[in-house]
Design an enzyme around this catalytic site. Structure first.
Site, PDB file in Angstrom:
ATOM      1  CE  LYS A   1     108.062  51.002  -2.882  1.00 54.20           C
ATOM      2  NZ  LYS A   1     107.267  50.498  -1.729  1.00 54.20           N
TER       3      LYS A   1
ATOM      4  CB  SER B   1     104.958  53.513  -0.701  1.00 57.48           C
ATOM      5  OG  SER B   1     105.621  52.271  -0.464  1.00 57.48           O
TER       6      SER B   1
ATOM      7  CB  SER C   1     103.690  49.792   0.626  1.00 57.74           C
ATOM      8  OG  SER C   1     103.535  50.848   1.547  1.00 57.74           O
TER       9      SER C   1
END
Length: 484
Positions: A76, A151, A175
């Site tokens: 990420k 996210s 998330s």
């Protein structure tokens, strides 16, 4: 090759059936083929990946390799990665090249893993749909007209389309688990402090937690072994022994008591999702578990509590992004105030600005006691609910998300509706508990996740409970047709 488990890939590498360079090229080719449609990656690190793959092959040949050596992964874009852009999906950090590695990146590099690239996300991890990224929205491989969740939506989409065999994510209010639910993955949010946050760009420091996003509980256990552990550079890291998470995957579930909070099966939950989740939970009875209804009476406080605590912490954390010390700088400022105002105005997106304003207001003189202090008191009540429940049950189960993946734009004009996407996941972040989402079935051809919540540092039990279910079902093995 892209549908194999980490163990299968590791065995193939260790036995010399394939090299890490060949494996890495395979996944890079898939990324370059599919990423233009999905927008799952912000940066693809071809050169770095092949360099790391060659080094991994040398370790494999020298018989000094570990079980993860040579296996590619995606990070990420919230983890600092030395020499690689680390943008947090924001214009504010579009040109930021990290000068050091986050501890998570460092640990996985040391294990010999290969970094394929950095995945897209909601800007500064603020969002539940991956529509707030400066680099554009990520599409869900199960239906490209729908969101992948947020996210960590880029990591989720990359995994679902088999563009990487495993990925990292972070979870502040759900998330990791919510996008895992929407994309048919196994996503684990560990206990707060289990994995170092050093080098992870902070959103809300008392809630943020890194974890694995995988195709199975077994794969997640493999990555947890490498990611976990004490880090003296992170003052919130917990100095506690790390178990071998793969060792207990096949333990019996006889005698396991599963708590079912009645607050998780009421208003706001899609009836078809409820039916799917209840069916999955029912399956555990055949594995020897006992179901027990429980109550978490302060569940309704979670959303308002979170949306005071998280914005308050983000308004503090992001104050350093002022165009002077960090972040985007406006051109030709007239004076210092103009520099601050335009740099932050140009660098941050609407959702980030909204949360900074809420947080600044909550922390302002005269309102601290009324909002922030009250929210912290509510947080304690939520934590106490869980501790009381765990006196009678071993794990708690319920839905991960209230609905399957929704369409782009469906909730962007209604922030409250978007915030309710994390209705069932936020509680565990406020309490600091671990939780995992696993594939539990489909509604209208869209994945549905089952959430399993454990007591502090009970990740091994969560992975055991998830793995035993995955030994008897094949939901987690299903792949979107376009990416077989």
């Amino acid at each position: 090759m892209h549908n194999k488990s980490l163990k299968q890939l590791s065995d193939a590498l260790q036995q010399g059936k394939i090299s890490s360079v060949e494996l890495t090229r395979h996944f890079l080719d898939r990324i370059h083929q599919h990423n233009p449609d999905l927008n799952a990656f912000i940066s693809v690190t071809d050169e770095l990946a092949l360099t790391q793959a060659k080094a991994a092959d040398e370790r494999l040949q020298a018989k000094t390799a570990g079980p993860l050596t040579g296996i590619p992964l995606a990070h990420k874009d919230i983890f600092c990665t030395k020499g690689v852009r680390t943008s947090c999906a924001s214009k504010m950090l579009d040109s930021f090249i990290a000068p050091y590695n986050a501890t998570v990146v460092e640990k996985l590099n040391d294990a010999g893993m290969v970094t394929l690239g950095k995945t897209n996300m909601d800007e500064f991890a603020m969002g539940s749909s991956n529509e707030t990224s400066f680099y554009g929205p990520v599409k869900n491989p199960w239906d490209t007209e729908r969101v992948p969740g947020g996210s960590s939506g880029g990591s989720a989409a990359a995994m679902a389309a088999r563009l990487a065999p495993i990925a990292t994510g972070t979870d502040t209010g759900g998330s990791i688990r919510q996008p895992s639910s929407l994309c048919n993955l196994t996503g684990l949010k560990p206990t707060y402090g289990r994995i170092s946050r050093y080098g992870m760009i902070a959103f809300a420091s008392s809630l943020d937690q890194a974890g694995p996003m995988a195709n199975s509980a077994e794969d997640a256990a493999w990555l947890m072994n490498a990611m976990s552990g004490f880090d003296e550079r992170d003052s919130t890291s917990v100095d506690r022994d790390v178990p071998d998470y793969t060792a207990t995957l096949n333990d019996s579930l006889n005698g396991l008591t599963i708590g079912l909070p009645k607050e998780y099966f009421g208003a706001g939950l899609d009836p078809q999702v409820a039916q799917t989740v209840e069916s999955a939970i029912k399956h555990y009875e055949s594995l020897g578990a006992t179901l027990k209804e429980i109550t978490l009476p302060n569940t309704s406080l979670a959303i308002p509590t979170y949306y005071v605590v998280a914005p308050a912490e983000c308004s503090s954390n992001l104050s350093r992004m002022d165009g002077v010390r960090f972040g985007h700088r406006a051109e030709d400022p007239k004076d210092l105030m103009d520099l601050y105002t335009r740099s932050r105005g140009e660098g941050f997106g609407d959702e980030v600005k909204r949360r900074i304003m809420i947080g600044t207001y909550a922390l302002s003189a005269g309102y601290y006691d009324a909002y922030y202090l009250k929210a912290q008191q509510c947080r304690r009540l939520i934590r106490d609910d869980f501790l009381k429940a765990f006196e009678d049950v071993d794990v708690i189960m319920g839905p991960t998300a209230p609905s399957p993946a929704f369409r782009f734009g469906e909730k962007t004009d209604d922030p409250v509706a978007m915030y309710l996407e994390d209705l069932f996941t936020i509680n565990t972040n406020l309490a600091g508990l671990p939780g995992v989402s696993i594939p539990a079935g489909f509604v209208n051809d869209l994945p549905v996740g089952l959430q399993i919540i454990g007591n502090y540092f009970d990740e091994a039990r969560l992975l055991n409970v998830a793995h035993r279910y995955q030994q008897e079902t094949d939901w987690h093995q299903r792949t979107p047709k376009a990416y077989l």
